[in-house]
Design a protein around this motif. Structure first.
Motif, short mmCIF file in Angstrom:
data_model
loop_
_atom_site.label_atom_id
_atom_site.label_comp_id
_atom_site.label_asym_id
_atom_site.label_seq_id
_atom_site.Cartn_x
_atom_site.Cartn_y
_atom_site.Cartn_z
N GLU A 215 -5.60 0.32 1.62
CA GLU A 215 -5.01 0.63 0.31
C GLU A 215 -5.70 1.88 -0.22
OE1 GLU A 215 -2.68 -0.64 -1.85
OE2 GLU A 215 -2.18 -2.63 -1.06
N GLU A 216 -5.71 2.91 0.60
CA GLU A 216 -6.49 4.11 0.30
C GLU A 216 -6.24 4.66 -1.10
OE1 GLU A 216 -7.36 8.15 -0.35
OE2 GLU A 216 -5.30 7.51 0.03
N ALA A 217 -4.96 4.75 -1.50
CA ALA A 217 -4.63 5.41 -2.77
C ALA A 217 -5.24 4.67 -3.96
CB ALA A 217 -3.11 5.49 -2.93
N ASN B 237 0.78 6.19 -7.11
CA ASN B 237 -0.41 6.97 -7.42
C ASN B 237 -0.22 8.49 -7.32
OD1 ASN B 237 -3.28 5.65 -7.98
ND2 ASN B 237 -2.00 4.17 -6.90
N ARG C 66 -19.80 13.00 -3.95
CA ARG C 66 -20.07 14.17 -3.10
C ARG C 66 -18.81 15.01 -2.91
NH1 ARG C 66 -21.83 12.00 1.89
NH2 ARG C 66 -21.75 14.14 2.63
N ARG C 67 -17.66 14.33 -2.79
CA ARG C 67 -16.42 15.10 -2.66
C ARG C 67 -16.16 15.94 -3.92
NH1 ARG C 67 -11.67 14.75 0.28
NH2 ARG C 67 -13.19 14.51 1.97
N TYR D 105 -27.66 4.13 6.04
CA TYR D 105 -28.61 4.21 4.92
C TYR D 105 -29.96 3.59 5.28
CZ TYR D 105 -24.42 5.47 2.32
OH TYR D 105 -23.28 6.09 1.91
N HIS E 87 -13.08 14.49 8.89
CA HIS E 87 -12.50 14.35 7.56
C HIS E 87 -11.01 14.66 7.56
CE1 HIS E 87 -16.72 14.13 6.51
NE2 HIS E 87 -16.38 13.72 5.29
N GLY F 7 -19.28 8.66 -1.87
CA GLY F 7 -18.29 9.49 -1.16
C GLY F 7 -17.47 10.31 -2.15
N ILE F 8 -17.17 9.71 -3.31
CA ILE F 8 -16.41 10.42 -4.34
C ILE F 8 -17.29 11.44 -5.05
CG2 ILE F 8 -15.25 10.12 -6.57
CD1 ILE F 8 -14.32 7.34 -5.28
N TYR G 166 -16.28 19.00 11.03
CA TYR G 166 -15.90 18.38 9.76
C TYR G 166 -14.39 18.21 9.66
CZ TYR G 166 -15.59 17.73 4.68
OH TYR G 166 -15.33 17.24 3.43
N ILE H 127 -0.75 10.93 -11.04
CA ILE H 127 -2.08 10.47 -11.45
C ILE H 127 -2.13 10.15 -12.94
CG2 ILE H 127 -4.54 11.10 -11.65
CD1 ILE H 127 -4.11 12.88 -9.18
N VAL I 19 -9.48 1.56 3.21
CA VAL I 19 -8.59 2.40 4.02
C VAL I 19 -7.14 1.89 4.00
CG1 VAL I 19 -10.25 3.53 5.53
CG2 VAL I 19 -9.44 1.27 6.12
N SER J 169 0.82 3.90 -2.99
CA SER J 169 0.44 5.31 -2.82
C SER J 169 1.49 6.22 -3.45
CB SER J 169 0.19 5.65 -1.34
OG SER J 169 1.40 5.65 -0.63
N PRO K 265 -8.21 7.82 6.59
CA PRO K 265 -7.82 7.66 5.18
C PRO K 265 -9.03 7.70 4.23
CG PRO K 265 -6.93 5.87 6.52
CD PRO K 265 -7.84 6.67 7.40
N TRP K 266 -10.18 7.27 4.73
CA TRP K 266 -11.39 7.29 3.90
C TRP K 266 -11.59 8.68 3.32
CZ3 TRP K 266 -15.37 4.14 2.13
CH2 TRP K 266 -16.49 4.80 1.61
N ALA K 267 -11.34 9.69 4.16
CA ALA K 267 -11.74 11.06 3.81
C ALA K 267 -10.76 11.77 2.89
CB ALA K 267 -11.94 11.87 5.09
N LYS K 268 -9.65 11.11 2.52
CA LYS K 268 -8.71 11.78 1.62
C LYS K 268 -9.38 12.12 0.29
CE LYS K 268 -4.30 10.07 3.26
NZ LYS K 268 -3.20 9.15 2.98
N ALA K 269 -10.12 11.17 -0.24
CA ALA K 269 -10.73 11.40 -1.55
C ALA K 269 -12.25 11.30 -1.50
CB ALA K 269 -10.18 10.41 -2.56
N ARG K 270 -12.79 10.95 -0.32
CA ARG K 270 -14.22 10.65 -0.23
C ARG K 270 -14.86 11.37 0.94
NH1 ARG K 270 -12.15 4.56 -0.66
NH2 ARG K 270 -10.70 5.58 0.75
N GLU K 271 -16.13 11.74 0.78
CA GLU K 271 -16.92 12.23 1.90
C GLU K 271 -17.43 11.04 2.69
OE1 GLU K 271 -17.78 15.59 2.78
OE2 GLU K 271 -16.05 15.84 1.45
N LEU K 272 -17.59 11.24 3.99
CA LEU K 272 -18.27 10.21 4.79
C LEU K 272 -19.75 10.25 4.44
CD1 LEU K 272 -16.66 10.89 8.27
CD2 LEU K 272 -16.35 8.83 6.90
N PRO K 273 -20.47 9.16 4.66
CA PRO K 273 -21.91 9.21 4.39
C PRO K 273 -22.57 10.29 5.24
CG PRO K 273 -21.21 6.97 4.91
CD PRO K 273 -20.05 7.86 5.18
N SER L 123 0.83 -1.21 0.00
CA SER L 123 0.00 0.00 0.00
C SER L 123 0.86 1.26 0.00
CB SER L 123 -0.97 0.00 1.19
OG SER L 123 -0.27 0.10 2.39
#
Lengths: 453, 246, 191
Positions: B187-189, A11, B226-227, B15, A424, B223-224, A420, A14, B185, A8, A430-438, A4
């Protein structure tokens, strides 16, 4: 470094990651087209799998049969328990012939055994003749793919390397002209070589032959000009009958590169008069894998690389992120056999999407084995204690509806009321790096159900 | 027919509308549904992380909760697959065997058990279907593109028959979204890149509403979406089939 | 204990339970084998010419390889004599080699070339251009039929098109190390 972490880093660029993904996806699509046109393609996969399963169940007998027939053909047969023995056997043969200049066609086994640096230490020059292998050899890199060793490089990178080593004009990046430069450069090496090394795609017990598949013709050119041919094989390359080749030659190139067959499918059975042929049969951890009930059938692998091309993780992390001779899904189930701790991140470098299993021409249940290796790693001491403990807690919570409801509510409340910037926070979550939480709902389903039903 | 609804842990918590839509949809189809309050989770999170043994109490709890039903219906291919495939490590009592064979993903239940081919809803949007790997390659609810060029499957067959719907043709019909449980999480990248690539495929091909039969994939993709502040809406298939508004 | 004994005894101990070796069924034949073959050869970068007899090959050679100096063959007139003992220097000068192929495979355009038809094992690879002559009745549908018809011999190769590589960015380049072109000469049935 774990997969991982390396992934990263990969990645961070990009554009290049996207390019790498698309380049390999293109190969996967070529493979699909070649699979669709054969109505019996799925049946061939079954047959190939059954032939290999059968062979593994009588492996000792087939290896001995192969040896007997090869000896009858005037071929020398050697056995190596590990990489060190393999390298020493090759060295001994080369020394006997006072061979100083060697040409080698593609062989993942010699990569696995680190043969090149070993021979170089003994003042023997090895030139890899497969174009992709030659490119990475000049750059002093490891292959990033078993069939397309230089797939991580762009033509500009190759142009720069050839400019440095082969005197091509600065800025030359045309694949046609770069390949022509390599052709001229390598012809010279072929002509001068004292010995030729090859890998083995298939070894046939019934006839004592070895079959080598290439597109460039480099194996044949090397072997047929040099005095000595050394073919190195992991022992799982064996198949029983000459006719079994009909199944495998229909599957191999279609799965690998989306060609109907490789340009050259060469059957070496006897050396030509005045020349010598050697076959080195190598174990190097394979007998151990053979004894693992859940994992032995990874030895069915014919090294087509289809699982790499289809793997969405491989395509977006590159072969070097796996830090193992064979990258991608198949490498992630082969490597833990050799060093569970060192390779413990590899079975987790997958979403278990199962595409690898569906493309595998010999039907290795790769994603099932990835899941099983995870369990072995979980039970060993390869993962941090904190992870083990958190799993125990999670288990307690999820086995009780009360604890589950309570902690669910706590979690939702926390996400809701914490700022927030904290929920985030990219270094914590790590979830929040590229994604919003639900978005957090007022009520859980069960709360709604209690009120409304 | 005695039917239990299994609402996966994260759907329950994040949900609830998907759970509600599933319940209402089943009721509209004339099914009497029970929601056993004792339920929690299928145990997949620990198992996929390499701690299958720690999941055993959760497996046993699941079996205990859902014993005695004709079907255990869940709006998640992934959870259904986990119960069917991975509950092989506990003792195979009659109860365990029954629960494993009777746990079924919502769309399969509608098409294969209820034999419903069409639902009386109108949905005048361009809809992009995300085919989940566990639903497709695991439960075999659709044939993978590794096997056939034909895009088929249970979810697609239901969607096709919805009035007003326009289905997106994607460049990659069934590539994984990159959620992968703890993979998202650890392998987040790569996970994020996979998700972004999937979402972009939908954007390029005009998807207005992104749907699927697995909320975990959709949670990740949403999540993407919305971001990136995209105009796309993400809905579970149950919500569309139930006639929910966008 | 020798490495061989070690490996064999470990395999004996570790190998899985017996599994049966399957019978490979006969797969249905293509409907138009010759057309499929021709199409396959083109797809893999080769060229097909159809001649009524080998005598017609000269006209074609003049047209296609007019500047070729060294044309080597065992079946048509040869400008150089090549044998298994020929030197590498001599082999290297080959511009065109014309050799007799044994079997053509419709599904992939491959042609079986056994050692006895090669003059020298290195010739089919070191030559700049390769021409393989094939009798039209020797085209079979798929690899299963092809393997039924051949034996391992000492050395033999299925050749499918010219030498090629895609190792630089997946761009297909014809003419890697082996022959830069492959021409298949289909000889029509003698009437």
């Amino acid at each position: 470094m774990s997969h991982s972490k390396k992934a990263s880093i990969f990645n961070k660029d990009i554009e290049r990651t996207t390019w790498h993904d698309e380049t390999l996806w293109f190969v996967r699509q070529k493979r699909d087209k070649m699979a669709y046109v054969i109505p019996e393609f799925q049946q061939l996969r079954d047959l190939a799998s059954q032939i290999k399963e059968h062979t593994l169940s009588q492996l000792d007998e087939y290896l001995l049969e192969f040896e007997r027939n090869a000896l009858k053909n005037g071929v020398h047969v050697h056995w190596a328990a590990d990489a060190k023995e393999h390298n020493e056997i090759v060295l001994k043969i080369l020394k006997k012939h006072k061979a100083k200049k060697i040409v080698k066609s593609k062989s993942m086994l010699t990569e696995e055994c680190h043969l090149n640096p070993f021979l170089q230490q003994h003042a023997i020059k090895v030139v890899d003749t497969d174009l992709g292998e030659r490119i990475i050899q000049l750059r002093d890199e490891a292959p990033s793919h078993i069939v397309l060793p230089a797939i991580h490089l762009k033509k500009e990178d190759v142009g720069e390397t050839f400019h440095q080593h082969l005197n091509t004009p600065k800025g030359e990046k045309d694949p046609q002209r770069l390949t022509e430069a390599a052709r001229q450069h390598l012809r010279e090496k072929f002509v001068q070589a004292d010995a030729a090394l090859t890998g083995v795609n298939f070894a046939i017990a019934e006839t004592g032959s070895v079959v080598v598949c290439t597109n460039e013709g480099n194996a044949d050119l090397g072997v047929n000009l040099a005095k000595v041919h050394i073919a190195c094989m992991g022992f799982e390359k064996i198949i029983p009958r000459f006719n079994d080749l009909s199944v495998f030659t229909r599957l191999l190139a279609r799965s690998a590169t989306g060609q109907p067959i490789t340009t050259y499918t060469s059957h070496f059975t006897k050396p030509r008069p005045g020349a010598e042929m050697h076959v080195v049969i190598v174990d190097n951890g394979r007998t151990q894998q053979l004894g693992r009930e859940d994992f032995y059938n990874s030895l069915k692998c014919i090294r087509c690389g289809a699982c790499m091309n289809t793997c969405p993780v491989y395509r977006r992390s590159g072969g070097h992120s796996y830090n193992f001779t064979v990258p991608g899904p198949i490498g992630s189930i082969l490597s833990p056999n050799l060093d569970l701790k060192k390779h413990s991140s590899l079975p987790f470098a997958s979403t278990l999407c199962g595409s690898c299993t569906e493309v595998c021409p010999v039907k290795i249940d790769i994603h099932v084995q990835l899941y099983k290796w995870r369990q072995q790693i979980g039970e060993s001491n390869a993962l941090p204690m904190s992870k083990k403990l958190s799993m125990k807690v999670m288990s307690k919570v999820l086995a009780s509806s009360k604890l589950f409801s309570f902690s669910g509510k706590m979690g939702r409340t926390m996400i809701k009321w914490l700022p927030y910037s904290m929920t985030h926070n990219k270094s914590v979550n790590p979830w929040a790096k590229a994604r919003e939480l639900p978005e957090v709902p007022e009520h859980s389903f069960r709360e709604w159900y209690k009120q409304n039903k | 027919m005695k039917i239990a609804l299994f609402v996966p842990c994260y759907v329950d918590q994040f949900y609830p509308n998907v759970g509600i839509a599933t319940l209402q949809l089943l009721e509209k189809l004339g099914v009497e549904v029970d929601f056993p309050m004792e339920q929690t989770c299928c145990g997949q999170p620990m198992a996929n992380t390499g701690f299958e043994k720690d999941s055993i109490p959760v497996y046993n709890h699941f079996v205990k909760t859902f014993t005695g039903y004709d079907y255990i219906v869940t709006p998640s291919g992934s959870c259904a697959y986990h119960v069917k495939k991975h509950y092989n490590i506990i003792e195979q009592t009659t109860a365990v065997k029954e629960v494993r064979s009777k746990t079924i993903e919502l769309v399969s239940f509608i098409t294969d058990v209820l034999k419903v081919k069409e639902l009386p809803v109108t949905f005048p949007y361009k809809v992009g279907l995300h085919v989940s790997c566990h639903g497709q390659r695991g439960l075999k609810n659709a044939t993978a593109s590794e096997i056939t060029p034909d895009h088929d499957g249970l979810v697609l067959s239901l969607l096709k028959n919805i009035k007003g719907i326009d289905l997106t043709v994607l460049n990659r019909n069934d590539e994984c979204c990159g959620f992968g449980g703890s993979f998202c999480v650890s392998e987040e990248a790569v996970s994020a890149k996979m998700g972004i690539d999937r979402v972009n495929d939908h954007v390029k091909n005009g998807t207005q509403v992104l749907t699927g039969a697995d909320m975990s994939c959709l949670m990740h993709l949403e999540g993407i979406v919305r971001r990136e502040k995209l105009a796309m809406k993400v809905m579970h298939i149950a919500e569309i089939l139930n006639g929910n508004k966008v | 204990m020798s490495a061989k004994e070690k490996i064999i005894s470990a395999i004996k101990q570790n190998k899985p339970g017996a599994k049966e070796l399957p019978v490979i069924p006969v797969f249905n034949a293509e409907e138009n084998t010759i057309e499929t073959f021709k199409q396959s050869v083109k797809t893999i970068g080769g060229e097909v010419i159809e001649l009524a007899s080998l005598a017609e090959i000269d006209v074609w050679l003049e047209k296609k390889f007019s500047t070729a100096e060294n044309i080597v063959s065992a079946i048509v007139s040869s400008s150089v004599t090549i044998s298994e003992s020929s030197s590498t220097e001599l082999l290297e000068k080959t511009d065109v080699a014309i050799l007799q192929g044994e079997w053509g495979v419709a599904e992939n355009g491959a042609i079986w070339l056994p050692e006895q038809n090669m003059l020298n094992r290195a010739l089919p690879f070191i030559t700049q251009h390769l021409m393989l002559v094939l009798n039209i009745e020797n085209i079979v549908t798929n690899m299963h039929v092809a393997y039924e018809n051949i034996s391992s011999g000492a050395y033999g190769v299925f050749i499918a098109g010219p030498s090629k590589t895609a190792d630089i960015e997946q761009s297909l380049v014809i003419g890697a190390h082996g022959a830069r072109s492959l021409t298949v000469v289909l000889l029509k049935r003698a009437c």
